[in-house]
Design an enzyme around this catalytic site. Structure first.
Site, short mmCIF file in Angstrom:
data_model
loop_
_atom_site.label_atom_id
_atom_site.label_comp_id
_atom_site.label_asym_id
_atom_site.label_seq_id
_atom_site.Cartn_x
_atom_site.Cartn_y
_atom_site.Cartn_z
N LYS A 33 -38.20 5.56 -14.57
CA LYS A 33 -37.15 6.47 -14.26
C LYS A 33 -37.81 7.60 -13.45
O LYS A 33 -37.47 8.00 -12.13
CB LYS A 33 -36.37 7.03 -15.02
CG LYS A 33 -35.45 6.09 -16.06
CD LYS A 33 -34.35 6.78 -17.02
CE LYS A 33 -35.31 7.57 -18.21
NZ LYS A 33 -36.12 6.68 -18.96
N THR A 34 -38.86 8.44 -13.91
CA THR A 34 -39.29 9.32 -13.33
C THR A 34 -40.13 8.87 -12.13
O THR A 34 -40.22 9.55 -11.03
CB THR A 34 -40.26 10.22 -14.38
OG1 THR A 34 -39.51 10.53 -15.24
CG2 THR A 34 -41.06 11.33 -13.71
N ASP A 226 -34.08 14.90 -13.01
CA ASP A 226 -34.79 14.05 -13.97
C ASP A 226 -34.53 14.50 -15.37
O ASP A 226 -33.72 15.68 -15.55
CB ASP A 226 -36.37 14.16 -13.83
CG ASP A 226 -37.04 13.20 -14.56
OD1 ASP A 226 -36.39 12.12 -15.20
OD2 ASP A 226 -38.24 13.18 -14.67
N GLU A 227 -34.28 13.67 -16.42
CA GLU A 227 -34.02 14.10 -17.70
C GLU A 227 -32.57 14.68 -17.88
O GLU A 227 -32.41 15.55 -18.48
CB GLU A 227 -34.77 14.85 -18.26
CG GLU A 227 -36.57 14.39 -18.15
CD GLU A 227 -36.95 13.95 -19.44
OE1 GLU A 227 -36.25 13.53 -20.18
OE2 GLU A 227 -38.09 13.40 -19.42
N GLN A 257 -32.57 9.66 -25.48
CA GLN A 257 -33.58 10.69 -25.60
C GLN A 257 -32.99 12.11 -25.50
O GLN A 257 -33.72 13.12 -25.36
CB GLN A 257 -34.54 10.50 -24.27
CG GLN A 257 -35.38 9.25 -24.60
CD GLN A 257 -36.42 9.26 -23.54
OE1 GLN A 257 -37.18 9.90 -23.57
NE2 GLN A 257 -36.34 8.10 -22.64
N ARG A 617 -43.65 7.74 -26.52
CA ARG A 617 -44.67 8.23 -25.98
C ARG A 617 -46.17 7.13 -25.83
O ARG A 617 -47.04 7.44 -25.17
CB ARG A 617 -45.38 9.49 -26.40
CG ARG A 617 -44.17 10.58 -26.65
CD ARG A 617 -43.22 10.82 -25.17
NE ARG A 617 -42.05 10.03 -25.20
CZ ARG A 617 -41.37 9.72 -24.15
NH1 ARG A 617 -41.86 10.09 -22.75
NH2 ARG A 617 -40.48 8.90 -24.15
P1 ATP Z 1 -39.24 8.52 -20.03
O1 ATP Z 1 -37.85 8.22 -20.30
O2 ATP Z 1 -40.11 8.42 -21.29
O3 ATP Z 1 -39.27 9.70 -19.19
P2 ATP Z 1 -39.41 6.99 -17.63
O4 ATP Z 1 -38.32 6.07 -17.63
O5 ATP Z 1 -39.46 8.14 -16.75
O6 ATP Z 1 -39.97 7.29 -18.94
P3 ATP Z 1 -41.82 6.61 -16.33
O7 ATP Z 1 -42.69 7.62 -16.82
O8 ATP Z 1 -41.74 6.75 -15.05
O9 ATP Z 1 -40.63 6.24 -17.19
O10 ATP Z 1 -42.74 5.43 -16.29
C1 ATP Z 1 -43.59 4.92 -17.55
C2 ATP Z 1 -44.90 4.27 -16.85
O11 ATP Z 1 -44.73 3.19 -16.34
C3 ATP Z 1 -45.79 5.09 -16.15
O12 ATP Z 1 -47.06 4.96 -16.38
C4 ATP Z 1 -45.48 4.48 -14.82
O13 ATP Z 1 -46.28 4.71 -13.72
C5 ATP Z 1 -45.54 3.07 -14.81
N1 ATP Z 1 -44.64 2.15 -14.36
C6 ATP Z 1 -43.28 2.35 -13.92
N2 ATP Z 1 -42.67 1.53 -13.08
C7 ATP Z 1 -43.59 0.63 -12.52
C8 ATP Z 1 -43.87 -0.33 -11.83
N3 ATP Z 1 -42.91 -0.82 -10.87
N4 ATP Z 1 -45.17 -0.74 -11.50
C9 ATP Z 1 -46.11 -0.39 -12.21
N5 ATP Z 1 -46.13 0.67 -13.18
C10 ATP Z 1 -44.91 1.33 -13.37
MG MG Z 2 -39.49 10.28 -17.34
#
Ligand code: ATP
Ligand code: MG
Length: 678
Positions: A33-34, A226-227, A257, A617
């Protein structure tokens, strides 16, 4: 040629390419997402949108820094200065600073933190002749904070809360409302804000000045958050005000979360997004990039015990990875030694660095034993978000001088200096001085010139006060007029008030404290170097805003990080330890009580979400441990505890269970089942 969005999967691309209208990206931890939000920002800029026209809100300053760095890497450094990317607090502060006079504040206006606010409330309770046993200042502060987050004015406090069956009688809330009203007056008088004001006042500003609102609506054509599951009512309101009329609002989050309900966040906001914006496009990301299958499956199974869930896309990965290592320990000491041994094992034999590892706990209190043990095992560590550098006593003391230097109206700082510096004049006399000043329409510092006018102040006390006035107050007033660099100003102040002799010498460990003061002065010098044209005022504001960062913070160093599960939000680590997974710790005793008393039927669900955040995490290896007894508070008494209910909600087939005991007659620990980990 490689395109920007090639780094995203098709669903993520869909999100990053939907530039107009309301969009909700809802998906589990680690689904990107981030990352999607970051790439979308870069995409907007590549499509020709000016960085200044994009407003992006992150939950922490650290997240803002990380995101900013990544965007600069994708589309170039030159956009940095123009970006509007930060936390709700920092963005609102920027808006308020552009409009100070409209909200009854002037240049020099500083932010009060919780300690400051509680001190103000203590003074009000004293002035009102109330008892602190009946009106606990911290509790009153919580009530006021909550009211501000929910945009409830003093006049409505009683109506909104007393009737809602909350604790406390109607009379109690009437008095709380009276304190709230006075608190607001004092803040205005002192030319200060508290943290909640940053958002509340921005909304008030927009509500009273439609033209101004329109200006910002036009400026922030694209809004991203975000969040989103953790926004509270006032933040929600602010975003919806700014998004109109185009409603180009892009929010990402995960209702599983939502962990800040206790601070007024409402996961209802994310669940209601489609209702608020009927045109909303909802995108669910389907793949987890962060964690091994064992971690994903176990955390999903855990969270399915909650009733308040939105259904997510299901995902799995081919490789299960290591099992989740669950350890039962006899005592917290045994647990701490176990964690240290595992850490060294990972570093010595499995190529992990210390900085790949994080230890998460429900609150810092449970990591004490571990903090003691880590150095004995030669494991470098960093406590994230513990007592921060800026919370050290000598730094807080010294900051009061600087505050008064930049904000002459800051009576709280003035009173604090008085309390620190003037011996033999207690609270009652200080309040008499205050009263005399008020009744005679004088400044309190005018009374310091001839203190004997106040009943009860004899010649000896008067001499102390006059000396304080000359050495401290006059110095501050003189320095305020002088044109010189902020570092020189701070240094000169330190020397002229003779801080070392008058203040440090009175505290324990003055030599060590002086070292910290020097570090602090050095930090000011650095700020001056990197922010030419900015002054002490900016420095003090910034330090308050970035309370989630620390001088000691450095990602470069190879250290194990210890932090609370709350602080770990949004972050990821190859190896995670969750310690103290016990009933009454995690889930927290308070949540069990809230639920039992029928005050909040979802209190334990929030704890479960927090446990979910902690588990997710981890990328590769997750350790969870619990002890059978633990000291829970400052009374030093051990209490027998049961393992956390969350552990029994994890799939047994994905766990590897070990029991660790202290070796009789020896100093080491023994694994009952000798685990061959990883
Ligand atoms: P959270 O809910 O914990 O905040 P999130 O959904 O925001 O998680 P991210 O932190 O954006 O998730 O991504 C998790 C990990 O996966 C990061 O290391 C990110 O770089 C990697 N990632 C996400 N999408 C891809 C992609 N399409 N290709 C390669 N790596 C990815
Ligand atoms: Mg995130």
């Amino acid at each position: 040629m490689k395109y920007l969005l090639d780094d995203l999967n098709p669903k993520q691309q869909e999100a990053a390419q939907t530039l107009k209208g309301p969009v909700l990206v809802i998906a589990g931890a680690g689904s990107g997402k981030t990352r999607t939000l970051t790439y979308r920002t870069a995409n907007l800029i590549q499509q020709g949108v000016k960085p200044a026209n994009i407003l992006t809100v992150t939950f922490t300053n650290r997240a803002a820094d990380d995101m900013q760095a990544k965007i600069a890497q994708l589309v170039g450094n030159e956009i940095l200065a123009e970006m509007n990317l930060g936390t709700f607090h920092s963005i609102c502060l920027k808006i308020l600073r552009e409009n100070l006079t409209k909200i009854n504040r002037m240049e020099g206006c500083l932010i009060y933190d919780t300690t400051d606010s509680v001190a103000i409330i203590e003074d009000i309770i004293f002035e009102f002749g109330l008892e602190e046993t009946e009106y606990d200042p911290a509790l009153i502060f919580n009530i006021i904070s909550k009211a501000k987050m929910e945009l409830v004015k003093p006049t409505n406090l009683t109506k909104n809360y007393a009737k809602a069956g909350k604790q406390g009688s109607e009379h109690f809330y009437q008095t709380a409302a009276r304190i709230y009203r006075e608190y607001e007056r004092v803040l205005a008088n002192n030319n200060s804000f508290d943290f909640n004001d940053l958002i509340k006042k921005t909304i008030e500003l927009f509500e009273t000045d439609q033209q101004l609102l329109q200006k910002y609506q036009q400026k922030f054509c694209y809004i991203q958050v975000d969040e989103y599951q953790d926004v509270n009512h006032s933040q929600y309101k602010l975003i919806s005000l700014l998004a109109k009329p185009q409603n180009n609002i892009f929010v990402v989050g995960d209702d599983w979360q939502g962990i800040y309900g206790f601070r007024g966040a409402d996961i209802g906001n994310i669940l209601e997004f489609e209702h608020d914006y009927p045109a909303a496009r909802v995108i669910k990301l389907e793949r987890n990039y962060r964690s091994s299958n064992n971690i994903i499956e176990s955390s999903n199974q855990l969270i399915n015990n909650n009733t308040q869930n939105k259904v997510k896309a299901a995902w799995t990965r081919a490789d299960d990875g290591a099992p989740i290592f669950l350890a039962r320990a006899d005592s917290p000491l045994v647990e701490a030694k176990y964690v240290c041994k595992r850490i060294n094992h990972l570093v010595d034999f499995y190529n992990y660095k210390f900085s790949d590892i994080a230890v998460l706990c429900r609150s810092h209190f449970q990591s004490m034993q571990l903090q003691n043990q880590l150095p004995k095992f030669r494991i470098p560590h960093q406590l994230v978000g513990g007592v921060s550098f800026f919370d050290r006593q000598e730094i807080r003391y010294f900051v009061n001088y600087l505050k008064l230097l930049v904000n002459p109206n800051d009576k709280l700082a003035l009173k604090r200096l008085f309390r620190i510096e003037v011996h033999g004049v207690g609270e009652i006399l200080l309040s008499e001085i205050n009263k005399y000043a008020r009744e005679n329409k004088m400044e309190i510092t005018d009374v310091f010139e001839s203190p004997t006018v106040v009943k009860g102040i004899g010649n000896n006390k008067a001499a102390n006060i006059i000396e304080f006035q000359r050495r401290v107050i006059d110095t501050i007033y003189d320095l305020r007029e002088q044109k010189m660099g902020m570092y020189q100003k701070a240094l000169q102040l330190y020397e002229e008030v003779a801080f070392a002799d008058n203040v440090l010498a009175e505290l324990d460990n003055p030599a060590e404290r002086e070292k910290y003061i020097n570090m602090f002065l050095e930090d000011i010098a650095n700020f001056q170097r990197y922010h030419p044209g900015r002054g002490l005022y900016d420095y003090l504001l910034l330090n308050k805003l970035i309370a989630d960062k620390d001088l000691a913070d450095s990602d470069q160093e190879d250290q194990v990080k210890i932090m609370t599960a709350h602080a770990a939000k949004g972050l990821e680590f190859p190896v995670v330890f969750i310690i103290a997974a016990e009933e009454e710790v995690f889930p927290h005793l308070k949540s069990l009580e809230e639920e039992a008393a029928g005050r909040n039927p979802y209190a334990v669900e929030e704890e479960r979400r927090l446990f979910y955040v902690a588990m997710t995490r981890a990328e590769k290896i997750l350790f969870i441990s619990f002890a059978h007894r633990r000291v829970q508070n400052n009374d030093g008494q051990y209490k027998q505890l049961l393992p956390s209910r969350f552990l029994s909600e994890l799939p047994a087939e994905r766990l590897d269970f070990t029991s660790v005991e202290s070796k009789k007659g020896g100093s080491g620990i023994q694994l009952r089942k000798n685990v061959q980990i990883i």
